[in-house]
Scaffold this active site. Structure first.
Site, PDB file in Angstrom:
ATOM      1  N   LEU A   4     -20.260  11.610  68.284  1.00 57.20           N
ATOM      2  CA  LEU A   4     -20.874  10.420  68.744  1.00 57.20           C
ATOM      3  C   LEU A   4     -19.840   9.670  69.439  1.00 57.20           C
ATOM      4  O   LEU A   4     -18.604   9.504  69.125  1.00 57.20           O
ATOM      5  CB  LEU A   4     -21.275   9.656  67.500  1.00 57.20           C
ATOM      6  CG  LEU A   4     -22.218  10.446  66.283  1.00 57.20           C
ATOM      7  CD1 LEU A   4     -22.867   9.297  65.662  1.00 57.20           C
ATOM      8  CD2 LEU A   4     -23.480  11.163  67.341  1.00 57.20           C
ATOM      9  N   ALA A   5     -20.320   9.327  70.632  1.00 61.49           N
ATOM     10  CA  ALA A   5     -19.364   8.663  71.496  1.00 61.49           C
ATOM     11  C   ALA A   5     -20.141   7.932  72.561  1.00 61.49           C
ATOM     12  O   ALA A   5     -19.677   7.535  73.936  1.00 61.49           O
ATOM     13  CB  ALA A   5     -18.438   9.510  72.481  1.00 61.49           C
TER      14      ALA A   5
ATOM     15  N   ARG B  79     -15.196  -4.766  71.502  1.00 61.50           N
ATOM     16  CA  ARG B  79     -13.914  -5.307  71.253  1.00 61.50           C
ATOM     17  C   ARG B  79     -12.768  -4.979  71.665  1.00 61.50           C
ATOM     18  O   ARG B  79     -11.714  -5.502  71.625  1.00 61.50           O
ATOM     19  CB  ARG B  79     -14.053  -5.371  69.550  1.00 61.50           C
ATOM     20  CG  ARG B  79     -14.846  -6.609  68.977  1.00 61.50           C
ATOM     21  CD  ARG B  79     -14.921  -6.328  67.373  1.00 61.50           C
ATOM     22  NE  ARG B  79     -15.928  -5.134  67.014  1.00 61.50           N
ATOM     23  CZ  ARG B  79     -15.611  -4.667  65.973  1.00 61.50           C
ATOM     24  NH1 ARG B  79     -14.828  -5.090  64.937  1.00 61.50           N
ATOM     25  NH2 ARG B  79     -16.561  -3.663  65.406  1.00 61.50           N
TER      26      ARG B  79
ATOM     27  N   GLY C 102     -20.168   1.426  54.895  1.00 61.11           N
ATOM     28  CA  GLY C 102     -21.394   1.845  54.059  1.00 61.11           C
ATOM     29  C   GLY C 102     -20.734   2.139  52.680  1.00 61.11           C
ATOM     30  O   GLY C 102     -19.662   2.883  52.833  1.00 61.11           O
TER      31      GLY C 102
ATOM     32  N   GLY D 256     -16.107   9.927  68.062  1.00 61.47           N
ATOM     33  CA  GLY D 256     -15.113  10.136  69.379  1.00 61.47           C
ATOM     34  C   GLY D 256     -14.275   9.187  69.156  1.00 61.47           C
ATOM     35  O   GLY D 256     -13.021   9.000  69.773  1.00 61.47           O
ATOM     36  N   ASP D 257     -14.143   7.940  68.160  1.00 61.21           N
ATOM     37  CA  ASP D 257     -13.264   6.940  67.962  1.00 61.21           C
ATOM     38  C   ASP D 257     -12.648   7.144  66.702  1.00 61.21           C
ATOM     39  O   ASP D 257     -12.007   6.200  66.177  1.00 61.21           O
ATOM     40  CB  ASP D 257     -13.941   5.610  68.095  1.00 61.21           C
ATOM     41  CG  ASP D 257     -15.094   5.283  67.108  1.00 61.21           C
ATOM     42  OD1 ASP D 257     -15.371   6.190  66.465  1.00 61.21           O
ATOM     43  OD2 ASP D 257     -15.918   4.300  67.161  1.00 61.21           O
TER      44      ASP D 257
ATOM     45  N   GLY E 195     -28.651   3.148  67.203  1.00 57.66           N
ATOM     46  CA  GLY E 195     -28.102   3.785  65.528  1.00 57.66           C
ATOM     47  C   GLY E 195     -27.414   5.004  65.550  1.00 57.66           C
ATOM     48  O   GLY E 195     -27.828   5.970  66.405  1.00 57.66           O
TER      49      GLY E 195
HETATM   50  C1  UD1 Z   1     -21.017   3.610  60.618  1.00 56.67           C
HETATM   51  C2  UD1 Z   1     -21.774   4.069  59.323  1.00 56.67           C
HETATM   52  C3  UD1 Z   1     -21.113   3.390  57.830  1.00 56.67           C
HETATM   53  C4  UD1 Z   1     -19.646   3.744  58.062  1.00 56.67           C
HETATM   54  C5  UD1 Z   1     -18.887   3.712  59.278  1.00 56.67           C
HETATM   55  C6  UD1 Z   1     -17.503   4.171  59.287  1.00 56.67           C
HETATM   56  C7  UD1 Z   1     -24.063   4.318  59.898  1.00 56.67           C
HETATM   57  C8  UD1 Z   1     -25.554   3.684  59.802  1.00 56.67           C
HETATM   58  N1  UD1 Z   1     -23.071   3.368  59.183  1.00 56.67           N
HETATM   59  O1  UD1 Z   1     -21.095   2.138  60.488  1.00 56.67           O
HETATM   60  O2  UD1 Z   1     -21.786   3.729  56.841  1.00 56.67           O
HETATM   61  O3  UD1 Z   1     -18.956   3.287  56.874  1.00 56.67           O
HETATM   62  O4  UD1 Z   1     -19.849   4.097  60.382  1.00 56.67           O
HETATM   63  O5  UD1 Z   1     -16.701   3.491  60.368  1.00 56.67           O
HETATM   64  O6  UD1 Z   1     -23.956   5.281  60.336  1.00 56.67           O
HETATM   65  N2  UD1 Z   1     -22.697   5.517  67.901  1.00 56.67           N
HETATM   66  C9  UD1 Z   1     -23.452   5.858  68.913  1.00 56.67           C
HETATM   67  N3  UD1 Z   1     -24.665   5.277  69.100  1.00 56.67           N
HETATM   68  C10 UD1 Z   1     -25.256   4.492  68.333  1.00 56.67           C
HETATM   69  C11 UD1 Z   1     -24.608   3.799  67.516  1.00 56.67           C
HETATM   70  C12 UD1 Z   1     -23.308   4.309  67.153  1.00 56.67           C
HETATM   71  O7  UD1 Z   1     -22.857   6.749  69.680  1.00 56.67           O
HETATM   72  O8  UD1 Z   1     -26.424   4.206  68.545  1.00 56.67           O
HETATM   73  C13 UD1 Z   1     -21.433   5.812  67.495  1.00 56.67           C
HETATM   74  C14 UD1 Z   1     -20.396   4.646  67.711  1.00 56.67           C
HETATM   75  O9  UD1 Z   1     -20.054   4.783  69.329  1.00 56.67           O
HETATM   76  C15 UD1 Z   1     -19.330   5.058  66.980  1.00 56.67           C
HETATM   77  C16 UD1 Z   1     -20.028   5.392  65.713  1.00 56.67           C
HETATM   78  O10 UD1 Z   1     -21.307   6.130  66.426  1.00 56.67           O
HETATM   79  O11 UD1 Z   1     -18.158   5.627  67.558  1.00 56.67           O
HETATM   80  C17 UD1 Z   1     -20.168   4.525  64.693  1.00 56.67           C
HETATM   81  O12 UD1 Z   1     -21.134   3.505  64.977  1.00 56.67           O
HETATM   82  P1  UD1 Z   1     -20.791   2.020  64.468  1.00 56.67           P
HETATM   83  O13 UD1 Z   1     -21.922   0.886  65.098  1.00 56.67           O
HETATM   84  O14 UD1 Z   1     -19.356   1.676  64.764  1.00 56.67           O
HETATM   85  O15 UD1 Z   1     -21.198   2.171  62.822  1.00 56.67           O
HETATM   86  P2  UD1 Z   1     -20.746   1.189  61.769  1.00 56.67           P
HETATM   87  O16 UD1 Z   1     -21.500   0.297  61.720  1.00 56.67           O
HETATM   88  O17 UD1 Z   1     -19.355   1.111  61.937  1.00 56.67           O
HETATM   89 CA    CA Z   2     -17.459   1.564  63.603  1.00 58.54          CA
END
Ligand code: UD1
Ligand code: CA
Length: 455
Positions: free
Chosen positions: A9-10, A16, A137, A101-102, A79
Site C-alpha cells: 500500500l502506497a 505530515r 489499532g 510502502g512507508d 481506507g
Molecule cells: C493502520 C491500521 C491500524 C494499524 C496502523 C499501523 C487500518 C484501518 N488501520 O492505521 O490498525 O495499527 O495502520 O500503522 O488499516 N493507505 C492507502 N490507501 C488508503 C488508506 C491508507 O494506500 O485509502 C496506505 C497509507 O498510504 C499507509 C497505510 O495504508 O501507508 C496505512 O494507512 P494509514 O491511514 O496510515 O492507517 P492508520 O490509520 O495508521
Molecule cells: Ca499510519
C-alpha cells in the site's frame, strides 16, 4: 512453490511530510522507502508484486519503472481495505501478503514467519506490543487468547484503549480468504473508511485461526508519517549497518557518525573515522584507513591505502597503498596504480596515475595518463578543454612537471622529461628534455623604489 501475491500500500498522501515528493519516495539510506519494501519483498520470491498508488501516482510509476511490479490505482483513499481491494482483480490463487510502502525496515524473516502459518484454516497477523499504543489499532483477544478482532483507536472503548498489543497492519492470508472478506467490508465506523483490519473479525467468525507473530524489534514495523520519524528510522538503520560492519572486523571511530547509502564492503582492519558518507557500491581493501568527513561513492580503494580527511571520491579505482587527501577530489574515471599519491586540493578526472606517481598539491589533472614515478608540481593544470572539446595529456614515466605549469592538451610530455616551473606547455616535450616557456629573469642592480609624492 506456493503462488504468492504481495500487495504494497502506497496510495496515502503523507500530508505530515510537507513535501512535493510522495511519502514513500523519500529516501532512507539513499533509497526510496518503497524500494526497501520491494527489495525485501523480492527476497520472498513472490509470483506477483502489486503497488497500490493514488497520491503522486505518476511520480511513483516513474520511480518504479524498472521494477517488476504491477500497479493498482486507488483514485480516492477510502481506507486500507479499499486499497487492497484495488489489487484484488490481479491476485492469483495462492497466498497474499500485505505490506506498506512507508514501513521500510520490515525484515524477510518476520514475513516468512507470518507466511508459514497461512492455509485454509489459518491466517497470519504481525503484531507489536508498545508502551505507547496510541494511534494504533488494538488486538482484541478472546478468553482462549486467540486474536478475534482489531479495533481502531477512534472506534475503541476505554477498556480496548488499554490494550498495548497493536496491529502493525502487515498480514497474510490465502487469496480465497481475502476475496471472500474484502467485499464484506463496510465503512460504518468512526472514520468512514473501509478498514482492512475488519478481516480479522471475519476470520474469527468463520473459525479461521488468526496466528500472530511479532517482529524481533519494534523498529521493523515502524511507519513513517513525518520527518522526525524518518530521521529516527534512518539512524536505526544506520546503526544496524554499523553493527554489521563492526562484527566483520571494521573499526569505526563512532558508529553513530557513519552513513552508508548503498553497499559498503570492507576487508579486515579497515578503520573509518567520524562523519564519512559511503554511496553506491564501495569496496575498501584490507587495512584501509579513512579520515574524518570523507565522501566516497561507487569506488574501490585497494589495501593499505590511506584517505585523509575531507576527501571526495567518486567512480575511482585505487589499486592499493595509495595516499589520498586531505581535501582531495577524485572524480569519475580516476585510476590510481599502487603507491600513487594525490594530495591536498587536487582534483583528478578520467585520469590514470601510474605506480608511485605523485600529485601532491593544488592541481587539476583531467583526461590524462601519467606513467610511473611522475612528479606533478603544485599548481599544475591540465588544460583539457578548449571550449568545445576535451583533449588528453600524456606524461611519460619519471617525468617532472614544475610547479604552476599549464599543460595545454592535446600534449605529450616524454619519459624522464622536465618542465620548468611556471611553463605553459602547448607542444610535445621529447623524452629526457627540459622544456621551459617562462621569460628569463631580468635584474636591475640598485633599482630605486618609487617613493610617495609629498606636495
Ligand atoms: C493502520 C491500521 C491500524 C494499524 C496502523 C499501523 C487500518 C484501518 N488501520 O492505521 O490498525 O495499527 O495502520 O500503522 O488499516 N493507505 C492507502 N490507501 C488508503 C488508506 C491508507 O494506500 O485509502 C496506505 C497509507 O498510504 C499507509 C497505510 O495504508 O501507508 C496505512 O494507512 P494509514 O491511514 O496510515 O492507517 P492508520 O490509520 O495508521
Ligand atoms: Ca499510519
Amino acid at each position: 512453490m506456493q503462488d504468492l501475491d504481495i500487495v504494497i500500500l502506497a496510495a496515502g498522501k503523507g500530508t505530515r511530510m510537507r513535501s512535493q515528493t510522495p511519502k514513500v519516495l523519500h529516501t532512507l539510506a539513499g533509497k526510496p522507502m518503497v524500494q526497501h519494501v520491494l527489495d525485501t519483498a523480492a527476497g520472498l520470491n513472490p509470483t506477483r508484486t502489486h503497488v497500490v498508488i493514488g497520491h503522486g501516482a505518476e511520480q511513483l510509476r516513474e520511480a518504479l519503472a524498472e521494477s517488476a511490479v504491477s500497479f493498482a490505482i486507488q483514485a480516492e483513499q477510502k481506507g486500507t481495505g479499499h486499497a487492497v481491494a484495488q489489487a484484488q482483480p490481479q491476485l492469483g490463487s495462492g497466498n497474499v501478503l500485505v505490506l506498506y510502502g512507508d514501513v521500510p525496515l520490515i525484515r524477510r524473516e518476520s514475513l516468512n514467519a507470518l507466511l508459514a502459518q497461512v492455509d485454509e484454516q489459518h491466517m497470519g497477523l504481525l503484531t507489536v506490543t508498545l508502551d505507547d499504543p496510541s494511534g494504533y489499532g488494538r488486538i482484541v483477544r478472546n478468553e482462549a487468547g486467540d486474536a478475534v478482532a482489531i479495533v481502531e483507536q477512534k472506534d475503541a472503548v476505554p477498556a480496548q484503549l488499554a490494550i498495548t498489543e497493536c496491529n502493525t497492519g502487515i498480514m497474510a492470508m490465502t487469496s480465497a480468504q481475502l476475496k471472500r472478506w474484502l467485499p464484506q467490508l463496510s465503512a460504518e465506523n468512526a472514520q468512514g473508511e473501509y478498514y482492512l483490519t475488519d478481516v480479522i473479525a471475519m476470520a474469527a467468525k468463520e473459525g479461521i485461526k488468526v496466528c500472530t507473530a511479532q517482529p524481533a524489534t519494534a523498529v521493523e514495523v515502524e511507519g513513517v508519517n513525518n520527518r522526525a520519524q524518518m530521521a529516527r528510522l534512518e539512524r536505526a538503520y544506520q546503526q544496524q549497518l554499523a553493527d554489521k560492519l563492526m562484527e566483520q572486523g571494521v573499526a569505526l571511530a563512532d558508529p553513530a557518525r557513519l552513513d552508508i547509502r548503498g553497499k559498503l564492503t570492507c576487508g579486515h582492519d579497515v578503520f573509518i573515522d567520524v562523519g564519512c558518507v559511503f554511496e553506491g557500491e564501495v569496496a575498501l581493501g584490507e587495512g584501509v584507513r579513512i579520515g574524518p568527513y570523507c565522501v566516497i561513492k561507487n569506488s574501490t580503494i585497494g589495501a593499505e591505502s590511506v584517505i585523509e580527511s575531507h576527501s571526495v571520491i567518486e567512480a575511482t579505482v585505487a589499486a592499493g597503498m595509495n595516499q589520498i587527501g586531505p581535501y582531495a577530489r577524485l572524480r569519475p574515471g580516476t585510476r590510481l596504480a599502487v603507491k600513487a599519491k594525490v594530495g591536498n586540493f587536487v582534483e583528478t578526472k578520467n585520469t590514470e596515475v601510474g605506480e608511485g606517481s605523485k600529485i601532491n598539491h593544488l592541481s587539476y589533472v583531467g583526461d590524462a595518463h601519467l606513467g610511473k614515478n611522475v612528479n606533478i608540481g603544485a599548481g599544475t593544470i591540465t588544460c583539457n578543454y578548449d571550449g568545445a572539446n576535451k583533449h588528453r595529456t600524456v606524461i611519460g614515466d619519471d617525468a617532472f612537471i614544475g610547479s604552476n605549469s599549464a599543460l595545454v592538451a592535446p600534449v605529450t610530455v616524454g619519459k624522464g622529461a622536465t618542465v620548468g616551473a611556471g611553463s605553459t606547455i602547448a607542444k610535445d616535450v621529447s623524452d629526457q628534455a627540459l622544456a621551459v616557456t617562462r621569460s628569463r629573469q631580468l635584474e636591475k642592480a640598485g633599482w630605486p623604489r618609487p617613493v610617495k609624492k609629498t606636495n
